[in-house]
Motif scaffolding. Structure first.
Motif, PDB file in Angstrom:
ATOM      1  N   LEU A 415       0.849  -1.139   0.126  1.00  0.00           N
ATOM      2  CA  LEU A 415      -0.022  -0.031  -0.050  1.00  0.00           C
ATOM      3  C   LEU A 415       1.037   1.061   0.046  1.00  0.00           C
ATOM      4  O   LEU A 415       1.785   1.369   0.835  1.00  0.00           O
ATOM      5  CB  LEU A 415      -0.893   0.117   1.368  1.00  0.00           C
ATOM      6  N   SER A 416       0.704   2.206  -1.039  1.00  0.00           N
ATOM      7  CA  SER A 416       1.245   3.480  -1.059  1.00  0.00           C
ATOM      8  C   SER A 416       0.511   4.513  -0.741  1.00  0.00           C
ATOM      9  O   SER A 416      -0.484   4.734  -1.346  1.00  0.00           O
ATOM     10  CB  SER A 416       1.728   3.475  -2.415  1.00  0.00           C
ATOM     11  N   ILE A 417       0.720   5.566   0.194  1.00  0.00           N
ATOM     12  CA  ILE A 417      -0.210   6.420   0.861  1.00  0.00           C
ATOM     13  C   ILE A 417       0.563   7.821   0.409  1.00  0.00           C
ATOM     14  O   ILE A 417       1.749   7.819   0.664  1.00  0.00           O
ATOM     15  CB  ILE A 417      -0.315   6.323   2.309  1.00  0.00           C
ATOM     16  N   ASP A 418      -0.019   8.910   0.069  1.00  0.00           N
ATOM     17  CA  ASP A 418       0.592  10.296  -0.398  1.00  0.00           C
ATOM     18  C   ASP A 418       0.923  10.628   0.721  1.00  0.00           C
ATOM     19  O   ASP A 418       0.144  11.256   1.679  1.00  0.00           O
ATOM     20  CB  ASP A 418      -0.504  10.666  -1.191  1.00  0.00           C
ATOM     21  N   LEU A 419       2.253  10.846   1.133  1.00  0.00           N
ATOM     22  CA  LEU A 419       2.786  11.726   2.075  1.00  0.00           C
ATOM     23  C   LEU A 419       2.647  13.147   1.997  1.00  0.00           C
ATOM     24  O   LEU A 419       2.841  13.933   2.982  1.00  0.00           O
ATOM     25  CB  LEU A 419       4.202  11.173   2.462  1.00  0.00           C
ATOM     26  N   GLU A 420       2.535  13.681   0.829  1.00  0.00           N
ATOM     27  CA  GLU A 420       2.251  15.138   0.541  1.00  0.00           C
ATOM     28  C   GLU A 420       0.801  15.476   0.558  1.00  0.00           C
ATOM     29  O   GLU A 420       0.307  16.572   0.337  1.00  0.00           O
ATOM     30  CB  GLU A 420       2.878  15.409  -0.575  1.00  0.00           C
ATOM     31  N   ASP A 421      -0.223  14.523   1.024  1.00  0.00           N
ATOM     32  CA  ASP A 421      -1.457  14.823   1.028  1.00  0.00           C
ATOM     33  C   ASP A 421      -1.902  14.857   2.663  1.00  0.00           C
ATOM     34  O   ASP A 421      -1.505  13.943   3.447  1.00  0.00           O
ATOM     35  CB  ASP A 421      -2.342  13.798   0.552  1.00  0.00           C
TER      36      ASP A 421
END
Length: 517
Positions: A415-421
């Motif tokens: 799972l990849s979660i947008d760290l810039e959001d």
């Protein structure tokens, strides 16, 4: 023990099929050293069996083919015929009786001869699949090994590498096919998918999506390969991989030459960053990544089938390190790290020498950007890749996708979660509630080139962390951090000793119900 031989053929309902099968069977017996008396007995039983099968299970004029399997085993010859024919009870065939006069036509002679010459005869109706008969003839002794001419046996004096080895970008259809052949020799069809499609290799090489470097001898045999792959034509990141060298050339500096050529080419290709995945049973590849500037900032536990590991069992999986190097300079980024992982994320950016600013997600509302979730299922490696950003709707969607993938037997979820959001902290909490745990970071790999936090979930897989071989200090620190989080897939060394023995023990062990593709 001789090597088992098996052949499958299809036959139409025709008189010529009988002679053709008998001729084939006779040739096979001659090549494999079957004694003539046994050959004659099996030939007779096969002929009578096929006649009865055609007569009673496949009506005249039907175009239903008959499938025949002929097996020569160490202790027996086995014949199995099957067709989607009409149901018939072969027990109703007449039993043989000696005729009382020469004018009387004998009944049941064929089935009598089959039963007399074979050691096992089975006729059966398989519901909605058709009829089947199986004949087995035991052999008095194992077939002689190496019987017949060794036409197909390679000459042990043959030198596989012929002439000088040259290094170049892959350019021709012949080289692309030779690459697929070399990969098959080492890994079967379990390696990087693109390698097995010569036309795709050529097309992606022409567009620059694939930088494929080969070591090739004067006979056209690919000795080694190393490539940079963009997963999309416009992908700003390049994955270094699909690297192999044939065993007979591994001490000749072939990989070093390929690596030097490819990395020089990759740096001129316009990518912003290079990354690689190194299997943890092979410390040398981790050292090579470090020497080329790629730092480990993630661990993907049991993420790949263990096709690279000699002695691995079907279903075994291997852990990989994720290694990253920033090629193009970049300015500071603003990220929204989950509080629980703040320190580890900060350390990871420091290892890479990348500057980031931490924002407080509560300090401002979530601006722009839509809820987003995409799932890509990798059937070859039995895993799923999920990218996500957003609020509660995405939380529910992630839970639903996760439950479905686990029910489908997918071994590993990444799972990849947008760290810039700004949604990253809350989405991380929702993912961890569903069983995901920390895996690492992957800069510039998300939508619009955003950095991402990587989590993962393993489906009923257990592995012993003491058997994961790591080289870089950052990799060891990440493993220690994951251990402290306590995901259930990691079993302490003393408990791991009680698990079913694995060969080799460093492999992740799936439950018996898990069947990776």
């Amino acid at each position: 023990m001789t090597q088992d031989y098996r052949i499958d053929i299809e036959l139409p309902r025709h008189d010529a099929s009988l002679g053709a099968v008998q001729a084939l069977f006779a040739n096979l017996c001659g090549s494999l050293g079957v004694p003539d008396p046994i050959r004659r007995e099996v030939e007779l039983a096969l002929e009578e069996g096929l006649i009865n099968f055609f007569k009673h299970a496949i009506p005249e004029g039907a175009d239903t083919p008959l499938s025949l399997r002929i097996e020569f085993q160490d202790a027996a010859i086995r014949l199995v015929a099957r067709a989607a024919g009409r149901p018939f009870d072969f027990a109703r065939l007449p039993h043989y009786q000696v005729p009382r006069s020469l004018e009387e036509t004998p009944q049941g002679l064929g089935t009598f001869l089959i039963a007399r010459t074979m050691d096992s005869v089975k006729w059966r109706y398989i519901e909605k699949e058709g009829q089947e008969f199986e004949l087995i003839k035991r052999l008095p002794a194992p077939l002689p090994p190496g019987h017949g001419p060794d036409i197909l046996r390679p000459d042990p004096r043959q030198i596989r590498i012929q002439g000088e080895i040259s290094y170049r970008r892959l350019q021709t259809a012949e080289e692309a096919l030779a690459l697929a052949s070399a990969a098959w020799d080492l890994y079967g069809y379990g390696y990087k998918d693109v390698i097995y499609y010569p036309e795709r290799v050529l097309e992606q090489s022409r567009t620059g999506q694939l930088l494929s470097w080969i070591a090739i001898d004067e006979a056209g045999t690919v000795i080694g390969h190393y490539a940079m792959l963009r997963h999309r034509p416009d992908d700003p990141l390049g994955e270094m991989g699909a690297a192999f060298v044939l065993p007979e050339a591994r001490k000749g500096g072939v990989f070093r030459q390929l690596s030097d050529q490819l990395h020089a080419d990759a740096r001129q290709s316009g990518v912003r960053a290079l990354y690689s995945l190194s299997v943890t049973h092979h410390v040398a590849t981790q050292k090579a990544s470090e020497a080329l500037g790629r730092i480990t900032v993630g661990l993907r536990l049991a993420s790949s089938p263990a096709v690279f590991v000699e002695g691995a069992r079907p279903g075994d999986r291997i852990t990989t390190t994720f290694n990253y190097h920033q090629v193009a300079p970049r300015g500071p980024r603003t990220i929204y790290p989950p509080e629980r992982h703040r320190e580890m994320i900060r350390n990871s950016y420091d290892w890479l020498g990348l500057r980031v600013t931490e924002a407080d997600p509560a300090a401002l509302p979530r601006l722009g950007g839509d809820d987003f979730l995409e799932c890509h299922r990798d059937l070859t490696w039995n895993r799923a890749l999920i990218e996500a950003a957003g609020g509660e709707a995405v939380h529910y969607k992630l839970a639903a996708f996760t439950a479905f993938l686990l029910e489908q037997g997918v071994a590993c979820l990444l799972l990849s979660i947008d760290l810039e959001d700004p949604s990253a902290p809350a989405l991380t909490l929702a993912a961890e509630a569903a069983g995901y745990f920390y895996s690492g970071i992957f800069p510039e790999s998300g939508r619009q080139g955003h950095d991402v936090l990587e989590l993962q979930l393993l489906n009923g897989i257990s592995l012993d962390p003491s058997q994961i071989q790591l080289h870089q200090p950052s990799a060891k620190a990440i493993l220690a951090y994951i251990l402290a989080l306590g995901p259930p897939c990691l079993v302490a060394a003393d408990s791991a000793a009680q698990l079913e023995a694995t060969a080799p023990s460093r492999l992740a062990t799936p439950p018996s119900s898990t069947h990776p593709n």
